[in-house]
Scaffold this motif. Structure first.
Motif, short mmCIF file in Angstrom:
data_model
loop_
_atom_site.label_atom_id
_atom_site.label_comp_id
_atom_site.label_asym_id
_atom_site.label_seq_id
_atom_site.Cartn_x
_atom_site.Cartn_y
_atom_site.Cartn_z
N ASN A 67 0.79 -1.24 0.00
CA ASN A 67 0.00 0.00 0.00
C ASN A 67 0.82 1.29 0.00
N GLU A 124 -9.61 0.30 1.69
CA GLU A 124 -10.77 -0.54 1.36
C GLU A 124 -11.55 0.03 0.18
N HIS A 125 -11.79 1.33 0.21
CA HIS A 125 -12.54 2.00 -0.85
C HIS A 125 -11.81 1.88 -2.19
N SER A 165 -6.97 3.19 6.42
CA SER A 165 -7.43 1.83 6.14
C SER A 165 -8.82 1.83 5.48
N GLU A 166 -9.68 2.78 5.83
CA GLU A 166 -10.97 2.91 5.15
C GLU A 166 -10.76 3.31 3.69
N THR A 199 -9.45 -0.21 -3.23
CA THR A 199 -9.17 -1.54 -3.77
C THR A 199 -10.45 -2.23 -4.22
N GLY A 200 -11.57 -1.52 -4.20
CA GLY A 200 -12.83 -2.04 -4.71
C GLY A 200 -12.81 -2.15 -6.22
#
Length: 172
Positions: free
Chosen positions: A68, A94-95, A90-91, A97-98
């Motif tokens: 990352n 997640e967003h 971290s949020e 790597t969608g």
């Protein structure tokens, strides 16, 4: 917006700003702190074309040298207000790597439209071709910051995956 000539991305020069702590407040655990020495930072000397190049190259090499690292660079170039709305790092990971952004992390063929600038705004289309039948188009919008610690820096205001049919660059 008419799309003229096409540029191929060259590898971005990795300039490390060792003194940057712009994202340190957003990193949540000590393992993420190792990333800071490898994260590129906004600078008033970077052009809009250079900023998009740095960001896209960072995503294409996301896990080099650490997991990352590319996302941390991309996050670092987001406008401060946008980062605040995105929440924790971290949020954000997640967003990003969608599925909507998955093509930006590949080594697929990548082309860009000419950069369009008007005052303190700049916009560029990024074309990612994963196969002869599959192509994604992203619209990257940058804004030059007027004040604060990033005064004069071009920073990412938005990256949107274009979902309608978009004309191919003229050279294709």
């Amino acid at each position: 917006m008419a799309v003229g000539g096409v540029l191929l991305f060259a590898a971005a020069i990795r300039l490390v700003n060792w003194g940057s702590n712009a994202i340190s407040q957003h990193l949540e655990d000590l393992s993420d702190a190792r990333i800071l020495g490898h994260v590129l930072s906004p600078s008033p000397v970077r052009t809009p074309v250079g900023v998009v190049r740095v960001q896209i190259n960072a995503l294409r090499n996301n896990d080099d040298p650490l997991p990352n690292t590319g996302l941390a660079t991309f996050y670092n170039f987001m406008e401060p207000g946008i980062r605040a709305r995105l929440g924790s790092f971290s949020e954000y990971v997640e967003h990003m790597t969608g599925s909507a952004y998955a093509d930006l992390f590949t080594k697929a063929e990548l082309r860009v439209s000419p950069m369009r600038t008007q005052g303190d705004l700049a916009q560029q289309f990024v074309y990612v071709t994963t196969s002869p039948e599959e192509r994604s188009v992203y619209i990257v919008t940058l804004k030059r910051q007027e004040s604060g610690p990033y005064a004069g820096c071009w920073m990412n205001q938005n990256v949107v995956r274009y979902t309608q049919e978009h004309p191919r660059p003229a050279s294709e």
